[in-house]
Write a protein that holds these residues in place. Structure first.
Motif, PDB file in Angstrom:
ATOM      1  N   ILE A  67     -33.698 -45.939  -4.828  1.00  0.00           N
ATOM      2  CA  ILE A  67     -35.052 -46.429  -4.550  1.00  0.00           C
ATOM      3  C   ILE A  67     -35.264 -46.565  -3.034  1.00  0.00           C
ATOM      4  O   ILE A  67     -36.321 -46.963  -2.570  1.00  0.00           O
ATOM      5  N   TRP A 355     -39.123 -44.951  -8.876  1.00  0.00           N
ATOM      6  CA  TRP A 355     -37.853 -44.254  -9.125  1.00  0.00           C
ATOM      7  C   TRP A 355     -36.793 -45.268  -9.528  1.00  0.00           C
ATOM      8  O   TRP A 355     -37.016 -46.477  -9.498  1.00  0.00           O
ATOM      9  N   ASP A 356     -35.620 -44.742  -9.912  1.00  0.00           N
ATOM     10  CA  ASP A 356     -34.459 -45.556 -10.273  1.00  0.00           C
ATOM     11  C   ASP A 356     -33.330 -45.295  -9.275  1.00  0.00           C
ATOM     12  O   ASP A 356     -33.274 -44.225  -8.665  1.00  0.00           O
ATOM     13  N   THR A 361     -30.731 -50.023 -10.162  1.00  0.00           N
ATOM     14  CA  THR A 361     -32.011 -50.539  -9.680  1.00  0.00           C
ATOM     15  C   THR A 361     -33.158 -49.687 -10.212  1.00  0.00           C
ATOM     16  O   THR A 361     -32.993 -48.488 -10.444  1.00  0.00           O
ATOM     17  N   SER A 362     -34.321 -50.307 -10.378  1.00  0.00           N
ATOM     18  CA  SER A 362     -35.498 -49.585 -10.871  1.00  0.00           C
ATOM     19  C   SER A 362     -36.744 -50.243 -10.304  1.00  0.00           C
ATOM     20  O   SER A 362     -36.844 -51.472 -10.307  1.00  0.00           O
ATOM     21  N   TYR A 364     -41.124 -49.459 -10.075  1.00  0.00           N
ATOM     22  CA  TYR A 364     -42.292 -48.612 -10.321  1.00  0.00           C
ATOM     23  C   TYR A 364     -43.570 -49.402 -10.108  1.00  0.00           C
ATOM     24  O   TYR A 364     -43.600 -50.632 -10.245  1.00  0.00           O
ATOM     25  N   MET A 381     -25.430 -46.927 -12.885  1.00  0.00           N
ATOM     26  CA  MET A 381     -25.907 -46.107 -14.001  1.00  0.00           C
ATOM     27  C   MET A 381     -24.798 -45.144 -14.409  1.00  0.00           C
ATOM     28  O   MET A 381     -24.026 -44.684 -13.579  1.00  0.00           O
ATOM     29  N   PRO A 386     -32.046 -43.289 -17.965  1.00  0.00           N
ATOM     30  CA  PRO A 386     -32.027 -44.734 -17.706  1.00  0.00           C
ATOM     31  C   PRO A 386     -31.220 -45.514 -18.732  1.00  0.00           C
ATOM     32  O   PRO A 386     -31.281 -45.215 -19.927  1.00  0.00           O
ATOM     33  N   PHE A 390     -32.808 -50.906 -18.410  1.00  0.00           N
ATOM     34  CA  PHE A 390     -34.031 -50.419 -17.758  1.00  0.00           C
ATOM     35  C   PHE A 390     -35.152 -50.265 -18.787  1.00  0.00           C
ATOM     36  O   PHE A 390     -36.261 -50.747 -18.582  1.00  0.00           O
ATOM     37  N   THR A 391     -34.857 -49.545 -19.864  1.00  0.00           N
ATOM     38  CA  THR A 391     -35.919 -49.272 -20.849  1.00  0.00           C
ATOM     39  C   THR A 391     -36.384 -50.565 -21.514  1.00  0.00           C
ATOM     40  O   THR A 391     -37.576 -50.739 -21.773  1.00  0.00           O
ATOM     41  N   TRP A 394     -38.707 -52.374 -18.942  1.00  0.00           N
ATOM     42  CA  TRP A 394     -40.033 -51.752 -18.814  1.00  0.00           C
ATOM     43  C   TRP A 394     -40.862 -51.932 -20.082  1.00  0.00           C
ATOM     44  O   TRP A 394     -42.076 -52.147 -20.007  1.00  0.00           O
TER      45      TRP A 394
END
Length: 402
Positions: A67, A355-356, A361-362, A364, A381, A386, A390-391, A394
């Motif tokens: 990122i 971005w990731d 880290t993520s 957006y 990761m 992801p 992460f998912t 989000w």
């Protein structure tokens, strides 16, 4: 019209979901931020280190890995707005090491089995990651070029270790000694372009990349903890970074905190692809500037037109071929960051950009919703796809919108 924000009961559910990841021992700690209009929610969970009970704090300094890439792109766009660079100009006056490129006949070719490049690399090619060189998505030593990337420490063949990098000039000379993998403009290739942008900014501005970022982005935005290394006085805010050992079902130390960290000394090469450290509040300032189309408070970093260009799709389907691991069918690339082009998830929404980072880290921004999300963890990761944390984050962030 009243701005809608975030629903508290839904944020409580996010807290529970993220707590589960920490309690199962998969991740030592998490700092998560969701912001919508004037509503800002920050959750801090777990510990700085897996093996001792030191609580993570909101001002923890994370290695943010990829990122960093949007930050390098913003720096480049500043110089384009000043007409010190132009999108379709060759980079060769500034980076003569990358002149007269040759291109591998195929990715499997030996490094001397090449043809001349059809044209020189442009600034636009580097910003859109179509310069023709990048990460090879194959097992190590599948192709001859991979051995050189590893031996020359050009990055992109594994996670960053800034303290062990060559100097900036050595890095660009080594890159210039190798052929490209594709003709300039032909296809998107990951990572290397971010590092080339940093050197381009350095040479055009006449300042070190880190100095330019500090003067033109970090200080105006109040990003006081964002840099290419962590000073000794702040080691106590730095989490240990881990990789998950699937065979042993445990976390292995990837980078320690403190003086032994690869981010403790000033690095010989300031990586625009993945070298920065930052905090959730620092990166929030950067993402707010991007959401506000180049401004934060009284500070104008970029014009609205530049941010709109950066965050719109710059790739054709042919240029994305081979990058499905990164993009799936829902994403593409603007100038220096990912952009969403097709809705196939709660959170994958056209217009969303960010971005990731490989260190967990993520970040957006969704301009249509006024939404920003930032997730900082200290677990690497395992693949470009992801991880579940992460998912889950989000999904919960979008579900929490009023």
């Amino acid at each position: 019209m009243t701005h809608k924000g975030l629903v508290k009961s839904r944020l409580d559910r996010m807290h529970q979901v993220l707590t589960g990841h920490v309690e199962r021992g998969h991740i030592p700690g998490i700092v998560a931020l969701v912001s919508r209009h004037d509503d800002v929610h920050v959750d801090v969970l777990g510990n700085l280190h897996a093996d001792r009970n030191e609580r993570l704090s909101r001002d923890a300094i994370f290695r943010i890995a990829s990122i960093t890439k949007p930050v390098a792109a913003v720096a480049t766009m500043i110089l384009i707005e000043e007409c010190k660079l132009r999108l379709d100009d060759s980079i060769e006056p500034w980076l003569p090491e990358l002149a007269n490129r040759r291109v591998l006949k195929s990715i499997a070719s030996e490094v001397d089995d090449t043809v001349p490049a059809r044209r020189s690399i442009t600034v636009r090619d580097v910003l859109s990651y179509r310069m023709g060189f990048g990460s090879v998505m194959a097992m190590p030593d599948t192709y001859p070029i991979q051995r050189y990337i590893r031996e020359y420490r050009l990055g992109g063949d594994g996670p960053p270790r800034p303290a062990k990098a060559p100097t900036t000039n050595e890095w660009i000379q080594r890159l210039g000694s190798l052929p490209l993998m594709a003709h300039p403009g032909e296809r998107w290739l990951y990572n290397t372009s971010g590092d080339v942008l940093g050197i381009l900014v350095e040479r055009v501005s006449g300042k070190s990349f880190g100095t330019f970022l500090r003067e033109r982005i970090f200080e105006p935005l109040g990003m006081k903890d964002t840099a290419f290394n962590v000073p000794a006085s702040e080691f106590h805010r730095m989490p240990t970074c881990y990789a998950f050992n699937h065979a042993a079902n445990k976390l292995d130390v990837y980078d320690p905190s403190g003086p032994e960290s690869s981010w403790a000394p000033s690095p010989p090469f300031e990586s625009g692809a993945g070298g920065l450290v930052s905090t959730v509040d620092d990166y929030f300032a950067f993402t707010r500037m991007m959401l506000n189309q180049g401004r934060l408070g009284r500070e104008q970093i970029l014009s609205r037109a530049s941010v709109e260009l950066m965050t719109s799709d710059q790739l054709t389907p042919q240029q994305r071929e081979g990058a499905e691991l990164f993009f799936g069918t829902a994403s593409s690339w603007g100038l220096g960051l990912g952009v969403c082009i097709h809705r196939e998830e709660i959170y994958r929404k056209p217009g969303r950009f960010g971005w990731d980072g490989g260190t967990g880290t993520s970040a957006y921004v969704d301009p249509a919703e006024g939404l920003i999300g930032i997730l900082l963890t200290q677990r690497m990761m395992d693949s470009p796809e992801p991880p579940r944390v992460f998912t889950d984050f989000w999904t919960q962030a979008y579900a929490a919108m009023e």
